[in-house]
Scaffold this active site. Structure first.
Site, PDB file in Angstrom:
ATOM      1  N   ASP A  41      -9.062   1.128  -9.739  1.00 39.77           N
ATOM      2  CA  ASP A  41      -8.130   0.399  -8.997  1.00 39.77           C
ATOM      3  C   ASP A  41      -8.606   0.659  -7.459  1.00 39.77           C
ATOM      4  OD1 ASP A  41      -6.220  -0.374  -7.504  1.00 39.77           O
ATOM      5  OD2 ASP A  41      -4.451   0.476  -8.611  1.00 39.77           O
TER       6      ASP A  41
ATOM      7  N   GLN B 156      -7.016   0.230  -2.608  1.00 39.29           N
ATOM      8  CA  GLN B 156      -6.898   1.043  -1.488  1.00 39.29           C
ATOM      9  C   GLN B 156      -8.183   1.329  -0.667  1.00 39.29           C
ATOM     10  OE1 GLN B 156      -4.022   1.474   0.413  1.00 39.29           O
ATOM     11  NE2 GLN B 156      -2.601   0.817  -1.337  1.00 39.29           N
TER      12      GLN B 156
ATOM     13  N   CYS C 200       5.509   2.779  -5.905  1.00 34.11           N
ATOM     14  CA  CYS C 200       5.109   2.143  -7.148  1.00 34.11           C
ATOM     15  C   CYS C 200       4.243   3.278  -7.684  1.00 34.11           C
ATOM     16  CB  CYS C 200       4.543   0.951  -7.323  1.00 34.11           C
ATOM     17  SG  CYS C 200       5.415  -0.443  -6.556  1.00 34.11           S
TER      18      CYS C 200
ATOM     19  N   HIS D 261      -1.005   4.037  -9.535  1.00 28.05           N
ATOM     20  CA  HIS D 261       0.148   3.015  -9.035  1.00 28.05           C
ATOM     21  C   HIS D 261       0.683   2.478 -10.335  1.00 28.05           C
ATOM     22  CE1 HIS D 261       1.504  -0.857  -7.477  1.00 28.05           C
ATOM     23  NE2 HIS D 261       1.405  -0.539  -6.467  1.00 28.05           N
TER      24      HIS D 261
ATOM     25  N   LYS E 123      -4.579  -6.877   1.110  1.00 29.36           N
ATOM     26  CA  LYS E 123      -4.454  -5.405   1.704  1.00 29.36           C
ATOM     27  C   LYS E 123      -5.736  -5.444   2.486  1.00 29.36           C
ATOM     28  CE  LYS E 123      -2.048  -3.325  -2.196  1.00 29.36           C
ATOM     29  NZ  LYS E 123      -0.807  -2.827  -1.726  1.00 29.36           N
TER      30      LYS E 123
END
Ligand SMILES: Cc1ncc(COP(=O)(O)O)c(C=O)c1O
Ligand SMILES: Cc1ncc(COP(=O)(O)O)c(C=O)c1O
Lengths: 421, 165, 421, 165
Positions: free
Chosen positions: A211, A214, A379, A135, A237
């Site tokens: 990261d 998600q 993104c 991202h 999220k």
């Protein structure tokens, strides 16, 4: 990845339709139809329990934290720090009270690492390895550092199934100082082999920044078994509020980092000629933190834990498998679904190209049917270029989605296809 | 499409399905400009051939959604053969029609959903001909950028064509 | 300073007791007594209208902003950008849609200026002028820049009335590149002559960064007539939520600044070899912004505007005058109240020393009476050193406080004094 | 003070009003250490004179609230003349009594106010003598740092006294 509390069984189940009742927004109608919210990868909805926890805090306890002796200031501080510990435990942090830094979002968390760790460890010619599926939040901070101090970026490529190509991993990592990698692609759904990557990176002498935007909302997460050094994610999220993200870092690493932003809370002393930074994690939290938001994130973690992350994962695998089948069956060669074809190898994020119909037009038509899907580059422009597209349409799931949502999606896509035929 | 009649007028879909003036002119003599929409990553390429103050030829390449493609196609048909001054007027008129929401963000008032709608200023819709079909786009603010992309790109191209090489 | 909407008359009044009913937390009891909340300078309470606006957004409209074509994404974007414009108008921003940057708090706003403007305009030996009454948030970022690139900090001193000493102003500003100054001291209450300072700074070729954390919530604010270049403040001190602050900057200045944090939203394009930044204000807003919080801040601004900032100011002057009288009358030489003795020259912030009783002990005893006052250095340690104390006790007012709150404070202080006599 | 009996025990107020071992020893031979509490800006100065493994003398200077001042005063009285080993034991015991809340942040559970209270581990309260009066401070977490300030400073002083000059 082992989880801590809640339902443990890998065959654990949840009833999405029942859970959906906890989410007020999901009762909304769009153009006279019930909403089908399939954009949780961009931002999830929040259950009443989260909204109530924040409201309760605001109505009974709010005061600035860490500075007050009086009752509500102390209560606010306790609830705020309890949220920190709670979040830390949720991801298996060995020292939750010290290793969890609250930021404004995951993007700030990633930038924090680039600014503090990056500026103290990286100089001209040093190598940072990223993947082609990152991202922008895990790319641009490194571009900025590259412009400032001449570091080199290297990229782990992806194959046509949307998986990282790891054949040359040791060569790519050779001499690298940091590996930045997403646990799960927000476009492809690909779940990366973080444990393996972290081991290889460590063997090469690199630290690992994961990261987890998600993955934390959708899978059990245990930082210890992942073996990473830093982990970033966002509350919004994972059923929590906007305005707060998290950087987890290994205690030894955090402890040696310089501060990020300067101001109140992050100092022990300030003089006219300089200042003394505070201990971790507060060293990285300049100014009044997102207090209500931390309470909300704590409540979101409680909610997820009560449902059970194994159950969430099992549900999303089965829903993703169902969606892959349904889309392929209905549209055949007319649809190109990006990312791994095996539902077990991916999260509940489905990016696709539907013939020649542009993602914007897909999303616009779907909206008429109450279906919310995102259209754009998500993104991840370097990934778009790799996939040979400008943008995709993307449907993404959370624990409140079920097979009827997929059915609605398929029918609406059919209409879009017909309309633009 | 019920609910979307204003957006997807028949003429728009027609231009989308059969775009006019598709392709790229040879540069030089033509001037080539790229425009892109950061929201969706769409890119448009406008090549123009300006001779003696007249936009002698124009071609459109690149990819985009139905709104951006049809807007570009209609634009090319509308400006081709016109004088540069006329083209600039048309750009201004078209952007005037679109800018109502592009420029004027929802104003003052509450956050609580009570967002004022600004009424379109008087613009010469007649001058737009079939381009007036794009007027419905203003009801879909996110798509305005799609509709104006080719126009902004053309404006830039006219500037470049005007400046000494 | 002229204000925009709402009650304009300088004799405008408000009824604090009626307004207090809008604030749920103020109905709370502490140790069996009604709460007397006197710590709004640290963080204010929020009215139901603000909490409801956020809840309404969360329950009906939430989606990530700026990226979605579907209905709720578009509504969310409109509400978010409407809040930006609303906040900009509240402070008289000439171009509210472009000049208002949402940050996580005022501290980030001040750091943003140090990072972007500072790094592009300041080099070795360049001078930044601050005042002795600055909050750490407007000191530490400059210390950090000083350590990084050798800039010099100069200080405008204060006199014994807590006012800036401006006799040597031109000399202090000579050669300066930036003046960082608080509009109102969070310790002394001093209202600084910003218009005059800005003019002098501009004459010397310096830009002006105003810390308006304590003034925007309590006084009409008009950036144009103040003549400053940057202005920072926080929502949580102005009846809004935590998790959001504001940087206002003059359009020409903002437009030439490089980005701050890197990630989604702040880019136009990202390639493997670099990126193209977005237009202002989004260039400075990397990642998912504090959306619900922006809605809340917009509602807080609506609330303040409806009450009328002139009325707020008039009320706080009269309450401060009443408090100064009451404290001096009761404690005479036994109390030392810091800052200007004239209520018109100050805001509703009263820091004091009560004989030998330590501020911690004062605050602890007061808490037994339901009175919330802060004890500490208030993130202004250089000022504490100038005052010759380690800490002070501080009572601060907002529009929901009235004279009974002052009476309760005075009685409770009397008890504290007796207890430690 | 009703409600604050646990915090402001009579003996605490006594030490606050009449602090023992006030002042500074001459350095050298004494070792001087400063501690400070970032929350309130309070500073404490502990000077100690260690001879043959015995804490022969100790003095306390600096400013602070009733809790930090009385804790320092009681500490000075308790460790003066003790062996360094005994002093270290006492520090450990005292901090054990205090650390229940200092170290163990409110755990796991909800954010919604349902914060678990951890029960104090078994510590030898008897060994603390009148210092046990400070036990009530743990109910006021913000004040724990006040109570432990002088102890942390002493510990640092003992370390410095032990390290070769
Ligand atoms: C004058 C002043 N400046 C800056 C700040 C920092 O604000 P925040 O903590 O919201 O970033 C404060 C409040 O703590 C303040 O009073
Ligand atoms: C994989 C990934 N990383 C980073 C981000 C950035 O998160 P945020 O916008 O909350 O900072 C996102 C979401 O937009 C994401 O999906």
């Amino acid at each position: 990845m082992a989880e801590l509390t809640g339902t443990r069984s890998p065959t654990a189940t949840l009833d999405a339709a029942t859970l959906a009742k906890d989410f007020p927004l999901l009762t909304r109608e769009i153009h006279g139809r019930p909403i089908t919210y399939l954009d949780s990868a961009a931002s999830s909805q929040r259950p009443t329990a989260v909204l109530d926890a924040m409201r309760n805090y605001d109505e009974t306890t709010h005061a600035n934290v860490h500075r007050g002796v009086y009752t509500i200031a102390e209560e606010a501080t306790r609830r705020f720090e309890a949220a920190r510990t709670n979040v830390g435990r949720f991801i298996g942090a060995p020292d939750p009270g010290r290793e969890v830094v609250f930021t404004k979002n995951a993007t700030e968390a990633l930038n924090l690492v680039a600014h503090t760790w990056g500026r103290t460890h990286l100089g001209r010619g040093d190598v940072v390895v990223l993947t082609e599926m990152e991202h922008h939040a895990n790319i641009v901070p490194w571009h900025m550092l590259a412009a400032e101090r001449g570091i080199e970026l290297r990229w782990i490529p992806i194959d046509d199934d949307g998986q990282l190509v790891l054949d040359d991993l040791d060569a790519v990592l050779d001499g690298a100082k940091l590996l930045g990698v997403t646990c799960m692609s927000n476009v492809l759904g690909t779940l990366n082999p973080i444990t393996e990557l972290a081991a290889a990176a460590h063997a090469a002498g690199a630290v690992v920044l994961a990261d987890a935007c998600q993955s934390v909302p959708h899978l059990p997460t245990d930082v210890a078994s992942l073996g990473v050094d830093f982990l970033a994610f966002s509350a919004h999220k994972m059923l929590g509020p906007t305005g707060i993200g998290v950087l987890w870092g290994r205690e030894e690493l955090l402890a040696e980092l310089p501060p990020f932003l300067g101001g109140g809370e992050m100092i022990l002393d300030v003089r006219k000629d300089g200042f003394t930074p505070n201990d971790i994690p507060w060293r990285f939290e300049a100014g009044t933190p997102p207090i209500t938001e931390a309470i909300g994130l704590g409540a979101a973690v409680d909610y997820l834990r009560a449902v059970g992350m194994d159950a969430v994962r099992a549900h999303e695998i089965s829903l993703t498998a169902y969606a892959l089948d349904a889309l392929n069956e209905r549209f055949g060669d007319g649809i190109r679904i990006f990312g791994p074809s095996d539902a077990e190898a991916r999260g509940g994020v489905l990016s696709f190209a539907l013939g020649e119909v542009h993602p914007h037009d897909i999303s616009q038509i779907l909206d008429q049917y109450g279906v919310c899907v995102r259209a754009g580059h998500h993104c991840a422009k370097p990934l778009m270029r790799r996939l040979g597209v400008n943008s995709t349409a993307r449907a993404s799931f959370a624990l409140y989605n079920d097979e009827r949502d997929v059915d609605t999606l398929v029918e609406a896509l059919d209409e879009a296809k017909k309309f633009f035929a | 499409m019920p609910g979307l009649e204003d957006l997807y007028r028949e003429i728009i879909l027609d231009h989308y399905r059969s775009p006019r003036n598709r392709g790229e002119l040879e540069t030089p003599p033509a001037v080539r400009v790229e425009g892109f929409n950061p929201l969706c990553g769409d890119e448009i390429v406008v090549t123009i051939d300006v001779q003696d103050g007249v936009l002698a030829d124009i071609k459109i390449a690149g990819t985009g959604c139905s709104i951006s493609q049809s807007s570009a196609s209609m634009m090319s048909a509308a400006v081709k053969g016109k004088s540069v001054a006329e083209a600039r007027d048309l750009i201004a008129t078209f952007k005037g029609m679109m800018s109502i929401h592009e420029a004027t963000l929802p104003s003052g008032a509450g956050d609580a959903g009570t967002i004022e709608e600004t009424e379109p200023e008087a613009i010469d819709i007649d001058a737009l001909g079939e381009l007036a079909a794009l007027q419905g786009v203003v009801k879909f603010p996110v798509r305005i950028k799609c509709a104006t992309l080719s126009w902004n790109t053309l404006a830039q191209g006219l500037d470049e064509a005007a400046s000494p090489v």
